[in-house]
Design an enzyme around this catalytic site. Structure first.
Site, PDB file in Angstrom:
ATOM      1  N   ASP A 164       5.694   1.683   6.790  1.00  0.00           N
ATOM      2  CA  ASP A 164       4.201   1.316   6.457  1.00  0.00           C
ATOM      3  C   ASP A 164       3.468   1.922   5.541  1.00  0.00           C
ATOM      4  O   ASP A 164       3.124   3.073   5.829  1.00  0.00           O
ATOM      5  CB  ASP A 164       3.624   1.228   7.849  1.00  0.00           C
ATOM      6  CG  ASP A 164       2.364   0.638   7.750  1.00  0.00           C
ATOM      7  OD1 ASP A 164       2.026   0.041   6.862  1.00  0.00           O
ATOM      8  OD2 ASP A 164       1.511   0.667   8.862  1.00  0.00           O
ATOM      9  N   HIS A 211       3.489   3.510  12.654  1.00  0.00           N
ATOM     10  CA  HIS A 211       2.497   4.241  13.013  1.00  0.00           C
ATOM     11  C   HIS A 211       2.973   5.429  13.993  1.00  0.00           C
ATOM     12  O   HIS A 211       2.323   5.959  14.903  1.00  0.00           O
ATOM     13  CB  HIS A 211       1.163   3.586  13.804  1.00  0.00           C
ATOM     14  CG  HIS A 211       0.616   2.950  12.662  1.00  0.00           C
ATOM     15  ND1 HIS A 211      -0.951   2.559  12.812  1.00  0.00           N
ATOM     16  CD2 HIS A 211       0.859   2.289  11.633  1.00  0.00           C
ATOM     17  CE1 HIS A 211      -1.326   2.018  11.687  1.00  0.00           C
ATOM     18  NE2 HIS A 211      -0.300   1.332  10.885  1.00  0.00           N
ATOM     19  N   GLU A 231      -5.038   1.684   2.528  1.00  0.00           N
ATOM     20  CA  GLU A 231      -5.112   0.510   3.444  1.00  0.00           C
ATOM     21  C   GLU A 231      -5.477   1.044   4.699  1.00  0.00           C
ATOM     22  O   GLU A 231      -6.017   0.233   5.517  1.00  0.00           O
ATOM     23  CB  GLU A 231      -3.629  -0.122   3.267  1.00  0.00           C
ATOM     24  CG  GLU A 231      -3.531  -1.494   3.841  1.00  0.00           C
ATOM     25  CD  GLU A 231      -3.415  -1.486   5.125  1.00  0.00           C
ATOM     26  OE1 GLU A 231      -3.150  -2.627   6.026  1.00  0.00           O
ATOM     27  OE2 GLU A 231      -2.739  -0.247   5.751  1.00  0.00           O
ATOM     28  N   GLU A 232      -4.635   2.134   5.204  1.00  0.00           N
ATOM     29  CA  GLU A 232      -4.662   2.416   6.607  1.00  0.00           C
ATOM     30  C   GLU A 232      -6.172   2.808   7.123  1.00  0.00           C
ATOM     31  O   GLU A 232      -6.450   2.993   8.489  1.00  0.00           O
ATOM     32  CB  GLU A 232      -3.681   3.806   6.977  1.00  0.00           C
ATOM     33  CG  GLU A 232      -2.288   3.373   6.502  1.00  0.00           C
ATOM     34  CD  GLU A 232      -1.792   2.149   7.629  1.00  0.00           C
ATOM     35  OE1 GLU A 232      -2.711   1.862   8.426  1.00  0.00           O
ATOM     36  OE2 GLU A 232      -0.611   1.935   7.264  1.00  0.00           O
ATOM     37  N   HIS A 250       0.793  -1.145   0.169  1.00  0.00           N
ATOM     38  CA  HIS A 250       0.047   0.081   0.058  1.00  0.00           C
ATOM     39  C   HIS A 250       0.791   1.102   0.002  1.00  0.00           C
ATOM     40  O   HIS A 250       1.899   1.401   0.568  1.00  0.00           O
ATOM     41  CB  HIS A 250      -1.002  -0.048   1.157  1.00  0.00           C
ATOM     42  CG  HIS A 250      -0.364   0.166   2.549  1.00  0.00           C
ATOM     43  ND1 HIS A 250      -0.143   1.216   3.266  1.00  0.00           N
ATOM     44  CD2 HIS A 250      -0.183  -1.015   3.526  1.00  0.00           C
ATOM     45  CE1 HIS A 250       0.182   1.166   4.402  1.00  0.00           C
ATOM     46  NE2 HIS A 250       0.071  -0.352   4.603  1.00  0.00           N
TER      47      HIS A 250
END
Ligand code: CO
Length: 361
Positions: free
Chosen positions: A180, A324, A213-214, A65
């Protein structure tokens, strides 16, 4: 294998919160255009690059992603402070007292999430956690009108962490934002480069850079419908458990000990035969492989796995510290091993192997 650092650096520094992935998509498109036979985007914005004939089988779908955690401007106060809506799973304490860029129509605007000074706090107040509804962004505006007219800030503008890439420990480790899942995006691009440079194997490979995605695996859902995969490999940032305060029961990966294979997260169980196939390939290549059994976490593999009639899927990861937040840490060697591993899995995927993986008799 080419030096992975320049691409990782560029991807990490690029701005792309959920729903605002444009700058990342431009990098992915530039990298995959010379490597793919066809490139398209779906109606939500995920980029789908195909290597191999359009009607070829097996159809192997790689996903990573493009989006990162961010914020969105909700409103500007009369005094010129920006109140925001978080995009993605932030820990409130990770938002406080950081630098951010507001992505306005007139360009990026720097700001800081202010923190009330300890000097004015009672001992009791000092123990309190900051709550997200109280948080705000200070962009240095005189008032609301100044923020709107001079700085160009509007409701709905994306806000992204301001955090630059840097090598750590002489270049063995990389520090940066958005690993991420920019590390997964980098692995996916380099796998396509490996496949294009050597024998790509019998499969038709789809490298899909997904959006959103998140905030709920939204891009993977639509792109998996478009691709109709026979098999899915999601590429993600893993959860390293090798720093103070995190226990082996929470996460089992360590930096520099090879790519990881998820055995459980809250969104997906891997196909068992594909899991074993990945373990076998890693063994053949002498690549150390780590496992992770996580309680939480969600990832795009879950959407691929459940698309249409279901597809055997695994989630292969690069261990990452401090997910995150503004700054994460990864190891170069894990990235390189993940690329080798995934390229070889794809190369070996033929009709017979796929049929065996999909056999539940
Ligand atoms: Co992710």
């Amino acid at each position: 294998m080419p030096d992975v650092q320049p691409l990782l650096e560029e991807l990490s520094n690029a701005y792309g919160p959920s729903g605002f992935e444009g700058p990342v998509r431009a990098i992915v498109r530039r990298e995959l255009t010379p490597l793919a036979d066809a490139i398209e985007t779906d109606g939500l914005g995920s980029l789908i690059a195909r290597l191999g004939p359009a009607d070829g089988h097996p159809r192997v779908m790689l996903t990573a992603h493009m989006d990162e955690l961010g914020l969105m401007v909700r409103r500007i106060t009369d005094e010129g402070y920006v109140k925001f809506q978080p995009l993605g799973g932030w820990l409130d304490q990770a938002i406080v007292n950081q630098r951010w860029m507001v992505l306005t129509h007139a360009g990026p605007v720097l700001g800081v999430t202010g923190i009330k000074t300890v000097h004015v706090m009672t001992p009791k107040a000092r123990e309190k956690l900051f709550e997200r509804d109280d948080l705000f962004l200070d962009v240095g505006a005189h008032d609301k009108r100044d923020a709107e007219e001079r700085l160009g800030i509007r409701p709905g503008d994306a806000i992204v962490p301001d955090s630059r890439f840097a090598p750590l420990a002489g270049g063995e480790l990389y520090l940066g934002k958005a690993w991420d899942d920019r590390v997964g995006v980098a692995v996916m691009i380099e796998v396509m480069r490996e496949l294009r440079a050597g024998a790509p194997g019998p499969a038709t490979t789809f490298a899909v850079a997904t959006v959103q995605e998140e905030i709920g695996l939204r891009g993977a859902e639509t792109s998996a419908y478009a691709v109709e995969p026979d098999l899915g490999i999601n590429l993600e940032s893993g959860v390293a458990g090798d720093y103070p305060g995190i226990t082996p029961d929470e996460a089992q990966e360590r930096l520099g000990h090879g790519p990881g294979l998820f055995l459980h997260d809250s969104s997906m169980l891997p196909n068992l035969l594909l899991r074993d196939f990945v373990i076998d390939v890693a063994g053949d290549l002498d690549i150390p492989l780590q496992f992770n059994v996580l309680t939480g976490y969600g990832q795009d593999g879950a959407a691929m796995q459940r698309s249409r009639r279901g597809a055997p899927t695994v989630n292969i990861v690069v261990p990452t510290r401090y997910l995150h937040s503004h700054t994460g840490v990864i190891a170069r060697s894990d990235v390189e091993q993940a690329i080798r591993l995934v390229a070889e899995i794809v190369r070996r995927m033929d009709e017979g192997t796929l049929a065996a993986l999909r056999d539940f008799s």
